[in-house]
Design a protein around this motif. Structure first.
Motif, PDB file in Angstrom:
ATOM      1  N   GLY A  96       0.802  -1.221   0.000  1.00 33.17           N
ATOM      2  CA  GLY A  96       0.000   0.000   0.000  1.00 33.17           C
ATOM      3  C   GLY A  96       0.834   1.270   0.000  1.00 33.17           C
ATOM      4  O   GLY A  96       0.282   2.366  -0.041  1.00 33.17           O
ATOM      5  N   ALA A  97       2.154   1.141   0.033  1.00 30.34           N
ATOM      6  CA  ALA A  97       3.019   2.330   0.053  1.00 30.34           C
ATOM      7  C   ALA A  97       2.847   3.156  -1.214  1.00 30.34           C
ATOM      8  O   ALA A  97       2.749   4.385  -1.155  1.00 30.34           O
ATOM      9  N   GLY A  98       2.799   2.508  -2.362  1.00 34.15           N
ATOM     10  CA  GLY A  98       2.636   3.230  -3.627  1.00 34.15           C
ATOM     11  C   GLY A  98       1.311   3.960  -3.687  1.00 34.15           C
ATOM     12  O   GLY A  98       1.251   5.133  -4.085  1.00 34.15           O
ATOM     13  N   ARG A  99       0.257   3.303  -3.264  1.00 34.50           N
ATOM     14  CA  ARG A  99      -1.065   3.932  -3.266  1.00 34.50           C
ATOM     15  C   ARG A  99      -1.071   5.147  -2.325  1.00 34.50           C
ATOM     16  O   ARG A  99      -1.617   6.193  -2.650  1.00 34.50           O
ATOM     17  N   ALA A 100      -0.435   5.008  -1.148  1.00 29.99           N
ATOM     18  CA  ALA A 100      -0.367   6.135  -0.211  1.00 29.99           C
ATOM     19  C   ALA A 100       0.356   7.324  -0.847  1.00 29.99           C
ATOM     20  O   ALA A 100      -0.067   8.471  -0.685  1.00 29.99           O
ATOM     21  N   LEU A 101       1.419   7.055  -1.586  1.00 32.20           N
ATOM     22  CA  LEU A 101       2.163   8.134  -2.245  1.00 32.20           C
ATOM     23  C   LEU A 101       1.314   8.786  -3.337  1.00 32.20           C
ATOM     24  O   LEU A 101       1.311  10.017  -3.471  1.00 32.20           O
ATOM     25  N   LEU A 102       0.585   7.990  -4.107  1.00 34.34           N
ATOM     26  CA  LEU A 102      -0.275   8.548  -5.150  1.00 34.34           C
ATOM     27  C   LEU A 102      -1.404   9.389  -4.546  1.00 34.34           C
ATOM     28  O   LEU A 102      -1.720  10.476  -5.041  1.00 34.34           O
ATOM     29  N   GLU A 103      -1.997   8.892  -3.467  1.00 32.52           N
ATOM     30  CA  GLU A 103      -3.072   9.643  -2.812  1.00 32.52           C
ATOM     31  C   GLU A 103      -2.539  10.942  -2.212  1.00 32.52           C
ATOM     32  O   GLU A 103      -3.200  11.978  -2.264  1.00 32.52           O
ATOM     33  N   PHE A 104      -1.335  10.889  -1.655  1.00 32.25           N
ATOM     34  CA  PHE A 104      -0.701  12.103  -1.128  1.00 32.25           C
ATOM     35  C   PHE A 104      -0.523  13.127  -2.248  1.00 32.25           C
ATOM     36  O   PHE A 104      -0.756  14.323  -2.053  1.00 32.25           O
ATOM     37  N   THR A 105      -0.121  12.675  -3.421  1.00 33.71           N
ATOM     38  CA  THR A 105       0.087  13.567  -4.561  1.00 33.71           C
ATOM     39  C   THR A 105      -1.194  14.329  -4.882  1.00 33.71           C
ATOM     40  O   THR A 105      -1.171  15.544  -5.098  1.00 33.71           O
ATOM     41  N   GLU A 106      -2.315  13.622  -4.899  1.00 36.68           N
ATOM     42  CA  GLU A 106      -3.601  14.268  -5.206  1.00 36.68           C
ATOM     43  C   GLU A 106      -3.981  15.281  -4.123  1.00 36.68           C
ATOM     44  O   GLU A 106      -4.430  16.385  -4.427  1.00 36.68           O
ATOM     45  N   ARG A 107      -3.772  14.904  -2.863  1.00 36.25           N
ATOM     46  CA  ARG A 107      -4.081  15.839  -1.773  1.00 36.25           C
ATOM     47  C   ARG A 107      -3.182  17.071  -1.839  1.00 36.25           C
ATOM     48  O   ARG A 107      -3.610  18.192  -1.584  1.00 36.25           O
ATOM     49  N   ARG A 108      -1.926  16.854  -2.182  1.00 35.06           N
ATOM     50  CA  ARG A 108      -0.965  17.962  -2.279  1.00 35.06           C
ATOM     51  C   ARG A 108      -1.376  18.921  -3.396  1.00 35.06           C
ATOM     52  O   ARG A 108      -1.339  20.144  -3.215  1.00 35.06           O
ATOM     53  N   ALA A 109      -1.763  18.383  -4.542  1.00 41.70           N
ATOM     54  CA  ALA A 109      -2.210  19.233  -5.652  1.00 41.70           C
ATOM     55  C   ALA A 109      -3.398  20.079  -5.209  1.00 41.70           C
ATOM     56  O   ALA A 109      -3.420  21.300  -5.443  1.00 41.70           O
ATOM     57  N   ALA A 110      -4.362  19.444  -4.566  1.00 44.82           N
ATOM     58  CA  ALA A 110      -5.556  20.163  -4.099  1.00 44.82           C
ATOM     59  C   ALA A 110      -5.171  21.245  -3.093  1.00 44.82           C
ATOM     60  O   ALA A 110      -5.654  22.381  -3.170  1.00 44.82           O
ATOM     61  N   ALA A 111      -4.286  20.919  -2.166  1.00 44.68           N
ATOM     62  CA  ALA A 111      -3.868  21.887  -1.143  1.00 44.68           C
ATOM     63  C   ALA A 111      -3.148  23.080  -1.766  1.00 44.68           C
ATOM     64  O   ALA A 111      -3.228  24.195  -1.251  1.00 44.68           O
ATOM     65  N   LEU A 112      -2.474  22.851  -2.888  1.00 44.08           N
ATOM     66  CA  LEU A 112      -1.767  23.929  -3.590  1.00 44.08           C
ATOM     67  C   LEU A 112      -2.693  24.691  -4.534  1.00 44.08           C
ATOM     68  O   LEU A 112      -2.253  25.618  -5.222  1.00 44.08           O
ATOM     69  N   GLY A 113      -3.965  24.269  -4.592  1.00 43.69           N
ATOM     70  CA  GLY A 113      -4.920  24.923  -5.475  1.00 43.69           C
ATOM     71  C   GLY A 113      -4.747  24.562  -6.939  1.00 43.69           C
ATOM     72  O   GLY A 113      -5.194  25.292  -7.823  1.00 43.69           O
ATOM     73  N   LEU A 114      -4.093  23.428  -7.192  1.00 42.24           N
ATOM     74  CA  LEU A 114      -3.863  22.996  -8.570  1.00 42.24           C
ATOM     75  C   LEU A 114      -4.952  22.007  -8.980  1.00 42.24           C
ATOM     76  O   LEU A 114      -5.296  21.113  -8.205  1.00 42.24           O
ATOM     77  N   PRO A 115      -5.493  22.145 -10.192  1.00 37.39           N
ATOM     78  CA  PRO A 115      -6.650  21.345 -10.587  1.00 37.39           C
ATOM     79  C   PRO A 115      -6.363  19.916 -11.011  1.00 37.39           C
ATOM     80  O   PRO A 115      -7.289  19.114 -11.114  1.00 37.39           O
ATOM     81  N   GLU A 116      -5.092  19.588 -11.265  1.00 32.44           N
ATOM     82  CA  GLU A 116      -4.820  18.233 -11.735  1.00 32.44           C
ATOM     83  C   GLU A 116      -3.389  17.812 -11.464  1.00 32.44           C
ATOM     84  O   GLU A 116      -2.503  18.638 -11.254  1.00 32.44           O
ATOM     85  N   VAL A 117      -3.204  16.499 -11.498  1.00 35.52           N
ATOM     86  CA  VAL A 117      -1.879  15.886 -11.440  1.00 35.52           C
ATOM     87  C   VAL A 117      -1.578  15.387 -12.850  1.00 35.52           C
ATOM     88  O   VAL A 117      -2.446  14.802 -13.505  1.00 35.52           O
ATOM     89  N   ARG A 118      -0.363  15.622 -13.297  1.00 38.28           N
ATOM     90  CA  ARG A 118       0.088  15.088 -14.588  1.00 38.28           C
ATOM     91  C   ARG A 118       1.306  14.224 -14.329  1.00 38.28           C
ATOM     92  O   ARG A 118       2.052  14.453 -13.382  1.00 38.28           O
TER      93      ARG A 118
END
Length: 155
Positions: free
Chosen positions: A89-111
């Motif tokens: 589950g480490a990879g999934r946790a990192l991917l989910e963190f990425t999405e939360r980080r984008a949202a927290a930065l006010g960015l609309p998407e991850v690429r």
């Protein structure tokens, strides 16, 4: 799942050798397949850590995430999980963190992009909601590009 089992934190300078080792172990199996070392293997991990782009999970580090904010998106530069920690589950946790980080930065998407011959990665990204947006050749790298919209922070 949240990251209680795999808390994600900013990497510190002292972890640069372990970040390099995890990245190398995760990407090494692809060298023979694609005919060259994947770009993350040659990254300047210490510089990326100093710039605040590297996040990790595990003590010692078992998962590594490199992200780079841009004006209209968060670029997921690299996600690497040590082979011994795959399936935890480490990879999934990192991917989910990425999405939360984008949202927290006010960015609309991850690429992100991945090598066209890294088919396992493409299947994983598509499973978790990334949409293929194109394919480019950059030097010797044949890259498949993906994007995933993220919910605004607080929604």
């Amino acid at each position: 799942m949240d990251d209680h089992d795999h808390p994600v934190r900013a990497a510190v300078t002292a972890e640069a050798p372990r970040v390099a080792a995890v990245t190398d172990a995760a990407y090494r199996p692809y060298v023979a397949r694609i005919g060259l070392a994947p770009a993350p293997m040659a990254a300047d991990h210490a510089a990326d850590i100093a710039a605040g782009r590297v996040f990790v999970t595990g003590r010692p580090v078992t998962g590594v995430l490199v992200i780079e904010p841009h004006e209209d998106h968060l670029l997921l530069v690299s996600v690497a999980v040590h082979p011994d920690a795959r399936g935890t589950g480490a990879g999934r946790a990192l991917l989910e963190f990425t999405e939360r980080r984008a949202a927290a930065l006010g960015l609309p998407e991850v690429r992100l992009y991945t090598h066209a011959l890294m088919t396992e990665n493409q299947a994983l990204y598509e499973r978790v909601g990334y949409v293929r947006t194109g394919r480019t050749t950059e030097g010797r790298y044949d890259r498949v590009h993906y994007r995933k919209p993220v919910a605004p922070h607080g929604s």
